[in-house]
Design an enzyme around this catalytic site. Structure first.
Site, PDB file in Angstrom:
ATOM      1  N   GLY A 121     -11.432  20.560 -26.538  1.00 16.08           N
ATOM      2  CA  GLY A 121     -11.045  19.366 -25.997  1.00 16.08           C
ATOM      3  C   GLY A 121     -11.449  19.523 -24.505  1.00 16.08           C
ATOM      4  O   GLY A 121     -12.181  20.314 -23.878  1.00 16.08           O
ATOM      5  N   ASP A 126       5.683  20.521 -14.008  1.00 22.48           N
ATOM      6  CA  ASP A 126       4.742  19.394 -14.853  1.00 22.48           C
ATOM      7  C   ASP A 126       5.353  19.746 -16.592  1.00 22.48           C
ATOM      8  O   ASP A 126       4.517  19.801 -17.419  1.00 22.48           O
ATOM      9  CB  ASP A 126       3.299  19.830 -14.973  1.00 22.48           C
ATOM     10  CG  ASP A 126       2.509  18.430 -15.447  1.00 22.48           C
ATOM     11  OD1 ASP A 126       3.191  17.509 -15.506  1.00 22.48           O
ATOM     12  OD2 ASP A 126       1.407  18.616 -16.041  1.00 22.48           O
ATOM     13  N   GLY A 140       0.851  -1.225  -0.071  1.00 23.81           N
ATOM     14  CA  GLY A 140      -0.054   0.067  -0.047  1.00 23.81           C
ATOM     15  C   GLY A 140       0.714   1.297   0.038  1.00 23.81           C
ATOM     16  O   GLY A 140       0.202   2.572   0.051  1.00 23.81           O
ATOM     17  N   GLY A 177      40.272  22.238   6.424  1.00 21.50           N
ATOM     18  CA  GLY A 177      40.316  22.259   4.944  1.00 21.50           C
ATOM     19  C   GLY A 177      39.669  23.450   4.225  1.00 21.50           C
ATOM     20  O   GLY A 177      39.564  23.151   2.948  1.00 21.50           O
ATOM     21  N   GLU A 178      39.339  24.478   5.025  1.00 22.00           N
ATOM     22  CA  GLU A 178      38.636  25.649   4.222  1.00 22.00           C
ATOM     23  C   GLU A 178      39.450  26.266   3.088  1.00 22.00           C
ATOM     24  O   GLU A 178      39.083  26.943   2.087  1.00 22.00           O
ATOM     25  CB  GLU A 178      38.219  26.701   5.056  1.00 22.00           C
ATOM     26  CG  GLU A 178      39.199  27.348   5.891  1.00 22.00           C
ATOM     27  CD  GLU A 178      39.501  26.780   7.052  1.00 22.00           C
ATOM     28  OE1 GLU A 178      39.955  27.391   8.142  1.00 22.00           O
ATOM     29  OE2 GLU A 178      39.409  25.453   7.397  1.00 22.00           O
ATOM     30  N   GLY A 206     -12.877  20.011 -16.693  1.00 18.46           N
ATOM     31  CA  GLY A 206     -13.767  20.872 -17.474  1.00 18.46           C
ATOM     32  C   GLY A 206     -13.391  20.830 -18.788  1.00 18.46           C
ATOM     33  O   GLY A 206     -12.955  19.534 -19.349  1.00 18.46           O
ATOM     34  N   ALA A 238       0.083   4.716  -1.952  1.00 15.88           N
ATOM     35  CA  ALA A 238      -0.776   5.954  -1.043  1.00 15.88           C
ATOM     36  C   ALA A 238      -0.140   6.766  -0.250  1.00 15.88           C
ATOM     37  O   ALA A 238      -0.877   7.755   0.150  1.00 15.88           O
ATOM     38  CB  ALA A 238      -1.778   4.856  -0.373  1.00 15.88           C
TER      39      ALA A 238
END
Length: 678
Positions: free
Chosen positions: A378, A495, A181, A305-306, A383, A184
């Site tokens: 379409g 998207d 499951g 080590g900077e 809608g 979900a």
């Protein structure tokens, strides 16, 4: 001389041996390509077979979903999925710890390793999820999951036995130590199988809201912790907040056990470290001394080590783990990519298009009843879209999106519809479909946009199979320009896919509006599970938090599909696709149809670490524009609209229709910016 001749002869033998090896490698590569193509065809056949036949496997969800038998499963899997939003105020819904034995904890965490989703949790996340799972006792004959119902919970079976059925037919048996499951936990999807107890069962349960909240909490705690550690380093104090946040993402974790050498004296180094847990000892060996001298001990929150970040660094000391140690680290090249480059990271994109704002005066005073419906373009879940024109001016066509209020309310998407409206009304970019005006009435919301009547890129792909490199380059460039504009406004699209890339009358591509649009503040992340399977970035799937970098992953997937006609991550059901995505682009075999430079671009866009993706660094989209694959491409001509598109636009039949379908009812008001006023 004899020795020289011997050497020359030996050299000739070696050269001939290498030539034969090269020939053999070429033959093997050709054979491998042939087998890759065979595997691809067999995989496609297998996916089609899985759509109608159950294939038992370790993941119950995957096996059951494979039995769904959707006639257009591939198209269905490409739909936008969006889970309900989780409040950013974590105190309003704190996950509750549930007592359980150490043995139970181990059973749960072992079960996670069998799940395509949960096996990707790190050790701390798996422990935290297991800690909040609560106990449920299910009696013999009781249903745990009902086929066709909604789902919001995942389960781990500790004791008992469960049967998985579909349409009354048994698929398989769930045994102790298995998880089911889990899809979900990502979004509300209808259950495609039933699960029934065959004995009294002991289950551990977690619901989606708790899981989302917990993952968001862990991510925010991790980012806050890392930002605090970076901000405590004096040499990094001057960095802007957005750079610190990106650096937090870029720093990787490394684990060392007691006695491990982290830095060796005299070695060259390019890596900077911050101690997250544990202690290290800093030692030095003086010239002529055999023993090392202990200089200091560094603990949690300290660094070393900077100097390596700012130039060549020959290590002058040793750093050795004094206990089990966890360090965050970043190398010089990554750090320089992050901080260097132009302060103006966005391409100078024209934000206005004369053709898009024609007759603005007539639109500003128009009402819904002033529009004539020519035909339908379409319909969808929420809608439909009409092709319309003003009754007073039949020369210009528009598209009217008509959205059902009840459908948006039922799915909890009202705020997303508002966000889309507010973002697009302010947007002025020739690579975005322009939103011109909005209306509302008692039942519907109306969004009037420019009409792009020349189809979408997905239809073009179905017609041609795949695009040539010139066409793919043009459409990818159009989408890149749209993203550069949106990201300059701190908006993430989420998207990107061929269906959302429309072609206008010039043959140029434009991103269409989507309810996935969201403003994300600089240095912040959003945690909604949002996107289309196959295009989602791993951090979206894993609820790690995402920002504009997720769009660059999707851009890489878009480019792959344009060039090949298929997605790099595929499967007969969404969970399979998501699982393949989490494995990463490096596990994908690239066909020969994709050039080497295109392969490199796709892989750079689809880096697993979001902050390492091309487009996510300091130069933004300019890094994509300057990539070798786009060498010679006329970006200025594209922005000005003077570059000729590779494919002539093909007008849809709807444009040639002369018969009107009707008119809208009068009385509609202009759309408000507060949902309650709808």
């Amino acid at each position: 001389m004899g020795t020289l001749r011997d050497l020359q002869f030996a050299l000739q033998l070696k050269i001939e041996e290498l030539r034969q090896r090269d020939t053999l490698i070429d033959e093997l590569e050709l054979e491998l390509d042939t087998k890759d193509e065979l595997i691809r065809r067999l995989q496609e056949e297998l996916d089609r077979y899985r759509a109608s036949v159950v294939l038992p496997g370790p993941s119950v969800a995957n096996a059951a979903c494979s039995a769904q038998g959707d006639k257009d499963l591939g198209r269905a899997n490409r739909k936008l999925i969006m889970s309900e939003s989780v409040t950013s105020d974590l105190t309003s819904f704190p996950p509750k710890m549930c007592d359980k034995s150490q043995e139970c904890q181990e059973v749960i965490q072992a079960a996670f390793l069998k799940s395509d989703l949960l096996k990707n949790l790190d050790e701390d996340e798996a422990r935290a999820v297991a800690a909040v799972m609560y106990l449920a006792i299910v009696h013999h004959g009781c249903r745990v999951i009902q086929e066709g119902s909604g789902g919001s919970q995942a389960y781990v079976l500790e004791e008992g036995r469960l049967d998985v059925t579909k349409d009354g037919h048994k698929l398989l048996t769930i045994k102790p130590g298995e998880v089911f499951g889990e899809v979900a936990l990502l979004y509300d999807c209808p259950q495609v199988y039933s699960v029934t107890a065959q004995l009294e069962c002991k289950l551990w349960v977690i619901d989606r809201r708790c899981y989302h909240t917990l993952m968001m909490q862990r991510s925010q705690e991790r980012l806050t912790r890392r930002s605090q550690l970076i901000g405590s380093v004096p040499s990094l104090l001057s960095l802007p907040n957005d750079v610190i946040m990106k650096m937090s993402d870029l720093m990787e974790e490394a684990h060392y056990t007691e006695g491990d050498s982290i830095i060796a004296q005299g070695a060259s180094g390019d890596t900077f470290y911050i101690i997250n847990k544990g202690q290290v000892e800093v030692t030095e060996r003086k010239a002529g001394d055999e023993e090392q001298m202990l200089l200091s001990t560094l603990s949690e929150g300290q660094w070393f080590g900077e100097k390596a970040l700012w130039g060549e660094d020959v290590r002058t000391v040793n750093v050795i783990a004094a206990s089990d140690v966890t360090c965050l680290h970043i190398n010089r090249e990554t750090f320089r990519d992050l901080i260097c480059g132009s302060q103006d990271i966005q391409e100078n994109i024209s934000h206005t298009d004369e053709s898009e704002v024609k007759d603005a005066a007539s639109l500003s005073s128009s009402t819904l009843s002033d529009f004539h419906i020519i035909s339908s373009l379409g319909s969808g879940e929420f809608g439909h879209v009409d092709l319309v024109q003003l009754k007073s001016d039949v020369k210009i066509c528009y598209a009217m999106r008509v959205l059902k209020k009840t459908a948006l309310l039922h799915r909890g998407l009202q705020e997303h519809a508002l966000a889309e409206r507010n973002i697009l009304m302010e947007a002025r970019c020739p690579f975005l479909v322009r939103l011109l005006k909005t209306f509302r009435d008692a039942e519907f919301l109306y969004m009037l946009t420019e009409a792009c009547l020349h189809g979408d890129v997905y239809s073009l792909l179905r017609e041609k199979g795949r695009l040539d490199e010139s066409s793919a380059k043009f459409y990818t460039a159009c989408v890149t320009q749209a993203l550069a504009f949106l990201h300059s406004q701190n908006v993430v699209y989420r998207d990107i896919k061929p269906e959302n890339v429309l072609v206008d009358e010039r043959g140029y591509a434009k991103l269409v509006g989507s309810r996935s649009l969201k403003k994300v503040e600089v240095g912040k992340k959003t945690y909604t599970f949002c996107g289309s399977p196959g295009y989602m970035a791993p951090e979206v799937i894993l609820k790690k938090g995402h920002s504009v970098s997720a769009d660059f992953w999707s851009l890489g997937i878009l480019l792959f599909e344009l060039l090949t006609g298929r997605l790099p991550f595929s499967g007969a059901e969404p969970m399979r696709i998501l699982s393949e995505t989490m494995h990463g682009i490096d596990h994908v075999d690239f066909p020969k149809a994709i050039s080497k430079s295109a392969c490199v671009l796709i892989k750079k866009l689809c880096r697993h670490n979001p902050s390492e993706r091309l487009g996510s660094l300091r130069n933004g989209a300019k890094d994509i524009q300057k990539h070798k694959w786009f060498e010679g491409f006329d970006w200025d001509g594209l922005s000005r609209g003077t570059l000729n598109p590779p494919l002539p636009p093909n007008v849809k039949e709807a444009l040639h229709s002369s018969s009107a379908c009707g008119d809208y009812a009068g009385g509609a008001a202009e759309m408000c910016t507060i949902w309650q006023d709808f």
